[in-house]
Motif scaffolding. Structure first.
Motif, mmCIF file in Angstrom:
data_model
loop_
_atom_site.group_PDB
_atom_site.id
_atom_site.type_symbol
_atom_site.label_atom_id
_atom_site.label_comp_id
_atom_site.label_asym_id
_atom_site.label_seq_id
_atom_site.Cartn_x
_atom_site.Cartn_y
_atom_site.Cartn_z
ATOM 1 N N GLY A 1 26.658 0.037 66.506
ATOM 2 C CA GLY A 1 27.527 -1.085 66.153
ATOM 3 C C GLY A 1 27.335 -1.607 64.756
ATOM 4 O O GLY A 1 28.119 -2.437 64.285
ATOM 5 N N LYS A 2 26.298 -1.117 64.042
ATOM 6 C CA LYS A 2 26.030 -1.560 62.685
ATOM 7 C C LYS A 2 26.543 -0.572 61.642
ATOM 8 O O LYS A 2 26.264 -0.710 60.457
ATOM 9 C CB LYS A 2 24.529 -1.780 62.492
ATOM 10 C CG LYS A 2 23.954 -2.852 63.420
ATOM 11 C CD LYS A 2 22.451 -2.990 63.238
ATOM 12 C CE LYS A 2 21.876 -4.035 64.194
ATOM 13 N NZ LYS A 2 20.398 -4.149 64.075
ATOM 14 N N GLY A 3 27.283 0.436 62.090
ATOM 15 C CA GLY A 3 27.841 1.415 61.173
ATOM 16 C C GLY A 3 26.896 2.546 60.814
ATOM 17 O O GLY A 3 27.218 3.384 59.966
ATOM 18 N N LYS A 4 25.727 2.589 61.449
ATOM 19 C CA LYS A 4 24.754 3.632 61.170
ATOM 20 C C LYS A 4 25.044 4.869 62.020
ATOM 21 O O LYS A 4 25.411 4.764 63.193
ATOM 22 C CB LYS A 4 23.334 3.150 61.455
ATOM 23 C CG LYS A 4 22.830 2.078 60.485
ATOM 24 C CD LYS A 4 22.502 2.678 59.122
ATOM 25 C CE LYS A 4 21.889 1.627 58.192
ATOM 26 N NZ LYS A 4 21.578 2.191 56.866
ATOM 27 N N THR A 5 24.853 6.047 61.413
ATOM 28 C CA THR A 5 25.060 7.299 62.114
ATOM 29 C C THR A 5 23.727 8.034 62.248
ATOM 30 O O THR A 5 23.002 8.197 61.268
ATOM 31 C CB THR A 5 26.056 8.211 61.365
ATOM 32 O OG1 THR A 5 27.317 7.541 61.262
ATOM 33 C CG2 THR A 5 26.250 9.527 62.088
ATOM 34 N N THR A 6 23.404 8.465 63.461
ATOM 35 C CA THR A 6 22.210 9.276 63.704
ATOM 36 C C THR A 6 22.654 10.654 64.171
ATOM 37 O O THR A 6 23.481 10.776 65.076
ATOM 38 C CB THR A 6 21.309 8.634 64.778
ATOM 39 O OG1 THR A 6 20.907 7.340 64.341
ATOM 40 C CG2 THR A 6 20.068 9.485 65.010
#
Length: 249
Positions: free
Chosen positions: A110-115
């Motif tokens: 939800g914070k725009g981070k991609t793993t």
């Protein structure tokens, strides 16, 4: 245009796969931009001194082939369409020049981070083996009944910033297909800037800004799915499809 792009890229300093390990950015912020390939030529001319280009076996324009997986009711597609912030994509991707293939899982929070998590495999599997099912379950903490949903193929240029923790990919000649359906976007260029956090001082971001190109969120997977499966609901993507069609007209 392809020849002009290749000429510019061939004048850049090279970087190898091993040298790129320091900027793998498996946890990152991805920022996309979409432009016509003619505009890409102008952008590349302004940033040539700031980036190195990935070179594999003397190739700098690298071919990628991918097979995406989804559930029977297309959960991953609908999660994106419905604006769910925690999203998952599962695909197999083959890097043709290095003849290496991976199962890859991309998860966005939800914070725009991609793993991104991945495991090497021998080649494409249209039926997931048990060890791959277990790998997906362990990374997603869920159990999905996944089947192939769409193939895609494109050419990619990968640039690495000489002075910052940043790399960017430029995807060209995008094609989708599944069984008898297919779609291609020949004039489109998709630029994706990969950073620890979005930095507007990036040379490529500044160059794009100068010609009026701002970040534009889009999913290759979702755009492809709307073309291959016309029965899918696509209201959320309609404006994006119109924009892409206008760029490539």
């Amino acid at each position: 245009m392809k020849q002009q792009i290749a000429q510019i890229v061939n004048n850049l300093d090279p970087i190898s796969l091993n040298e790129m390990d320091g900027v793998s950015l498996m946890k990152r912020t991805d920022t996309k931009f979409i432009i016509h390939q003619q505009q890409l030529i102008e952008v590349l001319k302004t940033i040539t001194n700031q980036y190195k280009v990935l070179e594999i076996n003397k190739n700098r324009l690298l071919t990628y082939s991918s097979l995406y997986f989804d559930t029977e009711n297309k959960k991953f597609y609908h999660d994106h369409h419905n604006g769910k912030v925690n999203r998952t994509k599962v695909r197999m991707r083959k890097y043709m020049e290095s003849n290496s293939c991976f199962l890859e899982i991309k998860q966005k929070d939800g914070k725009g981070k991609t793993t991104k998590s991945r495991i090497q495999i021998k080649d494409f599997e249209t039926e997931l083996s048990q060890n791959l099912v277990e790998f997906i379950n362990s990374k997603t903490s869920e159990k999905f009944n996944l089947k192939p949903s769409i193939w895609n193929k494109f050419d990619r240029i990968t640039l690495v910033n000489k002075h910052a923790m940043e790399r960017l990919t430029i995807d060209l000649n995008l094609e989708f297909n599944m069984e008898t359906s297919s779609k291609s976007y020949k004039n489109l260029a998709i630029i994706e800037v990969k950073q620890q956090r979005f930095d507007r001082t990036s040379p490529v971001v500044k160059s794009l800004k100068k010609i009026g190109i701002n970040p534009y969120s889009m999913s290759k997977y979702c755009i492809g799915m709307t073309n291959i499966y016309p029965e899918l609901k696509y209201n959320r993507f309609k404006r994006k499809i119109i924009k892409i069609n206008k760029i490539t007209a």
